[in-house]
Write a protein that holds these residues in place. Structure first.
Motif, short mmCIF file in Angstrom:
data_model
loop_
_atom_site.label_atom_id
_atom_site.label_comp_id
_atom_site.label_asym_id
_atom_site.label_seq_id
_atom_site.Cartn_x
_atom_site.Cartn_y
_atom_site.Cartn_z
N SER A 292 0.84 -1.20 0.00
CA SER A 292 0.00 0.00 0.00
C SER A 292 0.87 1.25 0.00
O SER A 292 0.42 2.32 0.39
N ALA A 293 2.13 1.09 -0.45
CA ALA A 293 3.07 2.22 -0.41
C ALA A 293 2.53 3.42 -1.19
O ALA A 293 2.64 4.57 -0.76
N LYS A 294 1.91 3.14 -2.35
CA LYS A 294 1.42 4.25 -3.18
C LYS A 294 0.27 4.98 -2.46
O LYS A 294 0.24 6.21 -2.41
N LEU A 295 -0.65 4.20 -1.91
CA LEU A 295 -1.77 4.80 -1.18
C LEU A 295 -1.25 5.64 0.00
O LEU A 295 -1.69 6.77 0.23
N ARG A 296 -0.29 5.09 0.73
CA ARG A 296 0.25 5.80 1.89
C ARG A 296 0.91 7.10 1.45
O ARG A 296 0.69 8.16 2.05
N ALA A 297 1.72 7.01 0.38
CA ALA A 297 2.47 8.20 -0.06
C ALA A 297 1.53 9.27 -0.59
O ALA A 297 1.74 10.46 -0.36
N GLU A 298 0.48 8.87 -1.29
CA GLU A 298 -0.35 9.87 -1.98
C GLU A 298 -1.52 10.38 -1.14
O GLU A 298 -2.11 11.40 -1.47
N THR A 299 -1.88 9.65 -0.07
CA THR A 299 -3.03 10.10 0.74
C THR A 299 -2.70 10.26 2.22
O THR A 299 -3.51 10.77 2.97
N GLY A 300 -1.53 9.78 2.65
CA GLY A 300 -1.20 9.83 4.08
C GLY A 300 -1.91 8.73 4.88
O GLY A 300 -1.85 8.70 6.10
N TRP A 301 -2.56 7.79 4.17
CA TRP A 301 -3.26 6.70 4.88
C TRP A 301 -2.27 5.81 5.60
O TRP A 301 -1.17 5.55 5.11
N SER A 302 -2.64 5.42 6.82
CA SER A 302 -1.95 4.27 7.41
C SER A 302 -2.94 3.59 8.34
O SER A 302 -3.81 4.25 8.92
N PRO A 303 -2.85 2.28 8.46
CA PRO A 303 -3.89 1.59 9.23
C PRO A 303 -3.83 1.91 10.72
O PRO A 303 -2.75 1.91 11.31
N ARG A 304 -4.99 2.17 11.31
CA ARG A 304 -5.07 2.36 12.77
C ARG A 304 -5.09 1.02 13.48
O ARG A 304 -4.82 0.93 14.66
N PHE A 305 -5.47 -0.03 12.77
CA PHE A 305 -5.60 -1.36 13.39
C PHE A 305 -4.80 -2.38 12.58
O PHE A 305 -5.38 -3.26 11.93
N PRO A 306 -3.46 -2.26 12.60
CA PRO A 306 -2.67 -3.15 11.73
C PRO A 306 -2.49 -4.56 12.29
O PRO A 306 -2.20 -5.49 11.54
N GLY A 307 -2.66 -4.74 13.60
CA GLY A 307 -2.32 -6.04 14.21
C GLY A 307 -3.45 -7.05 14.06
O GLY A 307 -4.63 -6.70 14.16
N LEU A 308 -3.07 -8.30 13.83
CA LEU A 308 -4.09 -9.34 13.63
C LEU A 308 -4.98 -9.48 14.87
O LEU A 308 -6.21 -9.59 14.76
N ASP A 309 -4.38 -9.45 16.08
CA ASP A 309 -5.20 -9.65 17.28
C ASP A 309 -6.23 -8.53 17.45
O ASP A 309 -7.36 -8.78 17.85
N GLU A 310 -5.84 -7.29 17.14
CA GLU A 310 -6.82 -6.19 17.31
C GLU A 310 -7.92 -6.27 16.26
O GLU A 310 -9.07 -5.95 16.53
N ILE A 311 -7.57 -6.74 15.06
CA ILE A 311 -8.60 -6.93 14.02
C ILE A 311 -9.58 -8.01 14.49
O ILE A 311 -10.80 -7.83 14.47
N VAL A 312 -9.01 -9.13 14.94
CA VAL A 312 -9.86 -10.25 15.37
C VAL A 312 -10.71 -9.83 16.58
O VAL A 312 -11.89 -10.19 16.68
N LYS A 313 -10.13 -9.03 17.49
CA LYS A 313 -10.88 -8.66 18.70
C LYS A 313 -12.15 -7.88 18.36
O LYS A 313 -13.22 -8.12 18.93
#
Ligand SMILES: NC(=O)c1ccc[n+]([C@@H]2O[C@H](COP(=O)([O-])OP(=O)(O)OC[C@H]3O[C@@H](n4cnc5c(N)ncnc54)[C@H](O)[C@@H]3O)[C@@H](O)[C@H]2O)c1
Length: 333
Positions: A292-313
């Motif tokens: 997602s390097a292009k998305l990050r570079a062009e929009t400033g996006w980065s995931p708030r919930f990158p960890g698998l455990d927090e997604i699953v929770k």
């Protein structure tokens, strides 16, 4: 404050994106036929149009009297397995749905469009992580239908000046961290909800498809991106449409194997995930992980919930509170 039409806004990713738009003060209209989605997933302050995207009457009702800043198009048939049984239906319907909505947008003076695309565009990728430069080569009619949709938008841009963002999601996962929405598909085909339901005894044991892949533990590796982070990427892509159309691959950038997902569900839920080992499924690549390097570079996006455990929770918490999904729920205010 903006005004947006969201097709498929009663579905999983659409409903979370509706919440993200409402949270920042935007006005939203949802067009959905409820073939898969749930009325209860959409807050009552949102005007709901019950109809199909290909139906001119439903489109006229959705667009009637409103001037939208953009259309976000989530509505589609999206089960890869079904597409292998009904190839022509998938190709025809997904293209017809998108074309009808994009045409109506142009006719009503709206020239910004966001489309839900997919990692399935890449089929068996040549390199991991998968960036936007990789060869497109769908291996399912579902992936092919989304590629046709992207190409249709290229022509709509050239001829009508419709700017579009195509967001190629990897595996959407998790639920609204405030518990306002979650994943309720029937049939369910996604690994995390199936593993959670197996742990809760609400579905049969999970089948692990393939244990002999060329991956660290032999099971398939996928990129799980939190649905709230997906929603945020839509909001961040919108301002770019002032200038140009964009295509972004959209994932966490980290791969997790089926076994790692099972272990995460067991850690988060404190229960075993009953599972059986099965053969590979045709058309499943060993590993799909996004860059997602292009998305990050062009929009400033980065995931708030990158960890698998927090997604699953977040997914676990929603399911425990909504064992029947949206059935019997009320629309929130
Ligand atoms: N969930 C994922 O992991 C994932 C991954 C890649 C791409 N996508 C794409 O993202 C989009 C949303 O996926 P989702 O998981 O939220 O799916 P979903 O099935 O939960 O949502 C789709 C919504 O569109 C509605 N719909 C379908 N066809 C319609 C039509 N012709 N007219 C009106 N409404 C219609 C359904 O009732 C549903 O509410 C789809 O386009 C899908 O292909 C999803």
């Amino acid at each position: 404050m903006g005004r947006y039409l969201v097709t498929g806004g009663a579905g999983y990713v659409g409903s979370h994106t509706v919440l993200a738009l409402l949270d920042r003060g935007d006005e939203v209209v949802v067009l959905d036929d409820f073939s898969k989605g749930h009325r209860e997933a959409v807050p009552s302050r949102v005007r709901l149009v019950d109809g199909r995207c290909e139906d001119p009457k439903a489109l006229a009702e959705a667009f009637g009297g409103e001037r939208f800043d953009a259309v976000l198009h989530f509505a589609a048939l999206s089960l890869v397995g079904d597409s292998m049984r009904m190839p022509l239906r998938y190709m025809a319907e997904n293209l017809a749905t998108l074309s009808a909505v994009a045409d109506a947008a142009v006719a009503h003076g709206c020239r910004k469009f966001v489309m839900s695309s997919t990692a399935a565009l890449f089929g068996f990728p040549e390199r991991i992580p998968i960036d936007e430069e990789q060869r497109l080569g769908p291996v399912s009619p579902y992936g092919e239908s989304k590629l046709m949709c992207e190409r249709a938008l290229d022509w709509a841009e050239r001829i009508h000046g419709l700017r579009f963002a195509s967001l190629r999601y990897f595996n959407a996962a998790g639920a609204d961290p405030e518990g306002r929405a979650g994943e309720d598909h029937e049939p369910e085909s996604h690994l995390i909800p199936l593993a959670i339901d197996a742990a809760l005894g609400m579905r049969p044991p999970l089948t692990v498809f393939g244990t002999d892949y060329d991956t660290p533990d032999g099971t398939g590796v996928r990129d799980y991106v939190h649905v709230t982070d997906l929603a945020d990427a839509h909001l961040r892509a919108l301002p770019l449409l002032e200038e140009r159309s964009v295509r972004f691959n959209l994932g966490n950038g980290t791969g997790y194997s089926v076994r790692q997902v099972i272990e995460a569900v067991e850690r988060v839920g404190g229960r075993k995930v009953p599972h059986v080992l099965g053969p590979r499924r045709e058309g499943d690549p060993a590993t799909l992980v996004a860059s997602s390097a292009k998305l990050r570079a062009e929009t400033g996006w980065s995931p708030r919930f990158p960890g698998l455990d927090e997604i699953v929770k977040t997914a676990w918490d929603w399911r425990v509170k909504h064992p029947k999904g949206y059935a019997g729920a009320q629309r929130a205010a």
